[in-house]
Design a protein around this motif. Structure first.
Motif, PDB file in Angstrom:
ATOM      1  N   ALA A   1      -2.769   5.680 -13.904  1.00 36.43           N
ATOM      2  CA  ALA A   1      -2.046   6.894 -13.500  1.00 36.43           C
ATOM      3  C   ALA A   1      -3.005   7.900 -12.864  1.00 36.43           C
ATOM      4  O   ALA A   1      -2.687   8.539 -11.858  1.00 36.43           O
ATOM      5  CB  ALA A   1      -1.351   7.515 -14.706  1.00 36.43           C
ATOM      6  N   GLY A   2      -4.193   8.009 -13.449  1.00 39.19           N
ATOM      7  CA  GLY A   2      -5.211   8.908 -12.893  1.00 39.19           C
ATOM      8  C   GLY A   2      -5.631   8.485 -11.504  1.00 39.19           C
ATOM      9  O   GLY A   2      -5.819   9.320 -10.610  1.00 39.19           O
TER      10      GLY A   2
ATOM     11  N   THR B   1      -8.774  18.503 -14.424  1.00 38.16           N
ATOM     12  CA  THR B   1      -7.354  18.536 -14.780  1.00 38.16           C
ATOM     13  C   THR B   1      -6.796  17.133 -15.021  1.00 38.16           C
ATOM     14  O   THR B   1      -6.000  16.930 -15.944  1.00 38.16           O
ATOM     15  CB  THR B   1      -6.546  19.243 -13.676  1.00 38.16           C
ATOM     16  OG1 THR B   1      -6.840  18.648 -12.418  1.00 38.16           O
ATOM     17  CG2 THR B   1      -6.898  20.717 -13.608  1.00 38.16           C
ATOM     18  N   VAL B   2      -7.202  16.150 -14.217  1.00 37.41           N
ATOM     19  CA  VAL B   2      -6.701  14.784 -14.418  1.00 37.41           C
ATOM     20  C   VAL B   2      -7.293  14.186 -15.698  1.00 37.41           C
ATOM     21  O   VAL B   2      -6.614  13.455 -16.428  1.00 37.41           O
ATOM     22  CB  VAL B   2      -6.993  13.894 -13.188  1.00 37.41           C
ATOM     23  CG1 VAL B   2      -6.547  12.464 -13.431  1.00 37.41           C
ATOM     24  CG2 VAL B   2      -6.295  14.453 -11.953  1.00 37.41           C
ATOM     25  N   ALA B   3      -8.556  14.503 -15.997  1.00 39.04           N
ATOM     26  CA  ALA B   3      -9.148  14.040 -17.257  1.00 39.04           C
ATOM     27  C   ALA B   3      -8.377  14.599 -18.445  1.00 39.04           C
ATOM     28  O   ALA B   3      -8.071  13.877 -19.408  1.00 39.04           O
ATOM     29  CB  ALA B   3     -10.612  14.463 -17.334  1.00 39.04           C
ATOM     30  N   ALA B   4      -8.024  15.884 -18.394  1.00 47.78           N
ATOM     31  CA  ALA B   4      -7.354  16.537 -19.525  1.00 47.78           C
ATOM     32  C   ALA B   4      -5.939  16.010 -19.736  1.00 47.78           C
ATOM     33  O   ALA B   4      -5.494  15.873 -20.880  1.00 47.78           O
ATOM     34  CB  ALA B   4      -7.321  18.045 -19.297  1.00 47.78           C
ATOM     35  N   THR B   5      -5.243  15.710 -18.669  1.00 50.42           N
ATOM     36  CA  THR B   5      -3.816  15.398 -18.796  1.00 50.42           C
ATOM     37  C   THR B   5      -3.465  13.922 -18.692  1.00 50.42           C
ATOM     38  O   THR B   5      -2.399  13.509 -19.148  1.00 50.42           O
ATOM     39  CB  THR B   5      -3.023  16.138 -17.695  1.00 50.42           C
ATOM     40  OG1 THR B   5      -3.508  15.703 -16.396  1.00 50.42           O
ATOM     41  CG2 THR B   5      -3.207  17.644 -17.801  1.00 50.42           C
ATOM     42  N   THR B   6      -4.361  13.115 -18.112  1.00 51.42           N
ATOM     43  CA  THR B   6      -3.952  11.750 -17.757  1.00 51.42           C
ATOM     44  C   THR B   6      -4.922  10.661 -18.186  1.00 51.42           C
ATOM     45  O   THR B   6      -4.506   9.627 -18.704  1.00 51.42           O
ATOM     46  CB  THR B   6      -3.755  11.646 -16.220  1.00 51.42           C
ATOM     47  OG1 THR B   6      -2.938  12.728 -15.779  1.00 51.42           O
ATOM     48  CG2 THR B   6      -3.104  10.335 -15.835  1.00 51.42           C
TER      49      THR B   6
ATOM     50  N   PHE C   1      -5.896   7.728 -23.326  1.00 55.25           N
ATOM     51  CA  PHE C   1      -4.550   7.422 -22.834  1.00 55.25           C
ATOM     52  C   PHE C   1      -4.403   5.947 -22.482  1.00 55.25           C
ATOM     53  O   PHE C   1      -3.400   5.539 -21.883  1.00 55.25           O
ATOM     54  CB  PHE C   1      -4.227   8.283 -21.605  1.00 55.25           C
ATOM     55  CG  PHE C   1      -4.330   9.767 -21.847  1.00 55.25           C
ATOM     56  CD1 PHE C   1      -3.290  10.468 -22.423  1.00 55.25           C
ATOM     57  CD2 PHE C   1      -5.486  10.459 -21.512  1.00 55.25           C
ATOM     58  CE1 PHE C   1      -3.382  11.836 -22.650  1.00 55.25           C
ATOM     59  CE2 PHE C   1      -5.596  11.830 -21.729  1.00 55.25           C
ATOM     60  CZ  PHE C   1      -4.540  12.510 -22.313  1.00 55.25           C
ATOM     61  N   GLY C   2      -5.415   5.139 -22.845  1.00 55.83           N
ATOM     62  CA  GLY C   2      -5.391   3.710 -22.570  1.00 55.83           C
ATOM     63  C   GLY C   2      -5.596   3.386 -21.095  1.00 55.83           C
ATOM     64  O   GLY C   2      -5.837   4.261 -20.259  1.00 55.83           O
TER      65      GLY C   2
END
Length: 457
Positions: free
Chosen positions: A224-225, A51-56, A217-218
Motif C-alpha cells: 500500500a505504501g 506520513t506514509v510510514a506513520a499511516t501505512t 502493518f505487514g
C-alpha cells in the motif's frame, strides 16, 4: 481517405526526425539529471517518508520506496528506448503519434498538458505558502487580498507569490537554456545539500529500537505504501521532452532518465531510513515530519533550513515542468493539431508556446483553487506511461526505427509488465478523478475534431 485512416494517420518519419532542427542542442547528461532531479525530488521528500510510514508502512517505508522505484524503472526503461530512438520534442505525445497514429498521439498529449500544467499550478500555491511562512519568521506578511485564490468571501483575490514565481521561471527559460540550466543546477545543488545535511546530522541520532516492529502493518502495508509513494517518482518522463535540445541524444537521454531514477531512489530511501530511525514512526503523522524530527532532537535552526530546501525543491520542479509543457505544446502546434503559431521558433526557442504555458499556469495558480484537481495529475501521467510502455512493441517492429541506442532489457515481458502496473495503479484512483478526467478528455475531443483533425500534418 476513410475516417479511421485519418484518425490513425502517422507522420512521415524522416520529416518528424528533422522537424526540430531549429532548436539549439546545448544540454548534457548533467543538465538532464539536474532537470530530472529537479522534477522528482520536490517537497515530497520532506513529507512522504514520514506520513506514509506513520499511516501505512511503518519503518518498512524504505522497502516501499524501493518497490515503487522498481515499478517506475520499468516505465523509465521504456521512455529511455523511445527517447533514444525518436529524439524529438513532445515526449510521449510524439512517440504515440509515430507508433499508434494521430488520434492516440493527441490523447496522450492532452493528458500530458493536464499533468504538467496542473502540477505546476498546484506547486506554485505550495511555494507561496512556504514563502509566506518564511516571511512570517521576519515578522512580514502579505495583504490578505494577495495571499490566496479568488475567493471574495474569504477576502482573497489573487495568490500574488504563485503568479510571480511562475512568471519569473518563464522569463528565465526565455533567456535561453544555458542560462536556465545554470540556475536550475544551482538550485538543485542547494536542495541536495540540504537533504545531505539532514541525512548526515540525522545519522548521529538514529536509534535502531525505533525500527521495531519493522513491518507493523505487514507486507500489505509495504504494498500500500508503494502505491502511495509511486507518485513521488513522477517527473523523470519530463527529461525526454528535451530530446531535440540534447547533445548526442541516443546516449545522453537514457543516461539522464535512468540516472535520475537511481539518484532519486537512493535519496528517498536514505531519508526514510534516517527519519524512521530518529523518531518512532507512530509520531510522524504530521504536516512536516522532517522538520518535526529535527525539532525533536533540538535542532530548531536546521528545521528552518529544511524550509529553504522545500522552496528550492518546488522551484526546480516548476522549472522542469514549465520547460516540458512548453516543448509539448510546441510539438503539438508544429504538427498542426493546435494552431501552428504554437510551433513557431524564435531565437532557437519555442517562445510562443513557452509564454502561453507560463501565463495559463500563472492564472491557474493565482486565481483557481486547485485542491480538488490535483489527483488529475496522476491519471494524466499513468495514461502516458501506459501508452509508452505498450508502445515499445510496435516500435521494435518498425523497420526504420532500429539503431544502436538503448534497448529495454527483457523484451517483451518488461513493457507488458509496465503496462499492467500502470493499469493497476489507474484502477486505484477514485470515481471523482475519473469523472473529472472524462470532462477534460471531452474538451480535448471537441478541440481535436474542431481543429486538429482538419489541420494535422
Amino acid at each position: 481517405m476513410t475516417l479511421w485512416q485519418k484518425l490513425a494517420a502517422k507522420p512521415d518519419l524522416q520529416q518528424t526526425l528533422r522537424a526540430d532542427h531549429r532548436l539549439a542542442r546545448t544540454l548534457t547528461t548533467r543538465d538532464l539529471i539536474a532537470l530530472g532531479i529537479g522534477a522528482v525530488i520536490g517537497t515530497g521528500i520532506f513529507i512522504l517518508p514520514g506520513t506514509v510510514a506513520a499511516t501505512t508502512s511503518g519503518p518498512g517505508i524504505m522497502l516501499a520506496f524501493v518497490l515503487a522505484a522498481i515499478v517506475c524503472s520499468l516505465a523509465a526503461m521504456c521512455y529511455a528506448e523511445f527517447a533514444s530512438t525518436l529524439p524529438v520534442a513532445g515526449s510521449a505525445y510524439a512517440y504515440g503519434n509515430v507508433v499508434f497514429g494521430q488520434i492516440f498521439g493527441w490523447i496522450i498529449g492532452w493528458a500530458l498538458i493536464l499533468e504538467y500544467m496542473l502540477a505546476v499550478a498546484a506547486v506554485s500555491t505550495s511555494f507561496a505558502a512556504y514563502f509566506a511562512s518564511l516571511l512570517a519568521g521576519f515578522h512580514l506578511r502579505l495583504p490578505q487580498a494577495l495571499s490566496g485564490a479568488f475567493d471574495p468571501a474569504q477576502g482573497t483575490y489573487v495568490n500574488l507569490v504563485a503568479v510571480l514565481v511562475v512568471l519569473l521561471i518563464g522569463l528565465m527559460l526565455s533567456r535561453g537554456m544555458q542560462t536556465s540550466m545554470a540556475v536550475n543546477r544551482a538550485m538543485v545543488a542547494v536542495k541536495l545539500l540540504i537533504i545531505g545535511v539532514f541525512i548526515v546530522v540525522g545519522l548521529f541520532y538514529v536509534q535502531p529500537a525505533n525500527w521495531h516492529p519493522f513491518l507493523p502493518f505487514g507486507a500489505k502495508g509495504v504494498l500500500a505504501g508503494a502505491s502511495l509513494v509511486f507518485f513521488a517518482y513522477l517527473g523523470f518522463d519530463a527529461v525526454s521532452a528535451s530530446a531535440p535540445e540534447v547533445k548526442n541524444p541516443q546516449k545522453t537521454l537514457p543516461r539522464g532518465i535512468i540516472g535520475t531514477l537511481i539518484i532519486a531512489t537512493v535519496l528517498y530511501v536514505a531519508v526514510a531510513i534516517v527519519l524512521t530511525g530518529m523518531v518512532h514512526y507512530t509520531r510522524l503523522d504530521v504536516a512536516d515530519p522532517v522538520a518535526f524530527a529535527l525539532t525533536a532532537i533540538h535542532h530548531r535552526g536546521l528545521a528552518g533550513f529544511i524550509s529553504l530546501g522545500a522552496l528550492a525543491g518546488m522551484f526546480t520542479m516548476m522549472v522542469t515542468m514549465i520547460y516540458s509543457s512548453s516543448r509539448l505544446v510546441y510539438a503539438i502546434g508544429r504538427d498542426g493539431l493546435l494552431p501552428t503559431w504554437f510551433g513557431a521558433v524564435r531565437h532557437q526557442l519555442p517562445e510562443n508556446a513557452l509564454w502561453t504555458v507560463t501565463i495559463v499556469i500563472a492564472i491557474m495558480g493565482g486565481l483557481v483553487p486547485l485542491t480538488a484537481l490535483v489527483n488529475l495529475v496522476n491519471i494524466g501521467t499513468l495514461i502516458a506511461f501506459a501508452f509508452v510502455s505498450i508502445g515499445i512493441i510496435p516500435l521494435r517492429r518498425h523497420p526504420e526505427l532500429q539503431n544502436d541506442g538503448f534497448k529495454v532489457p527483457g523484451y517483451p515481458v518488461v513493457p507488458v509488465l509496465s503496462f499492467l502496473f500502470c493499469l493497476l495503479l489507474m484502477s486505484q484512483l477514485g470515481a471523482t478523478t475519473w469523472l473529472m478526467s472524462l470532462v477534460w478528455f471531452g474538451i480535448g475531443m471537441v478541440i481535436y475534431f474542431g481543429y486538429g483533425f482538419w489541420h494535422g500534418k
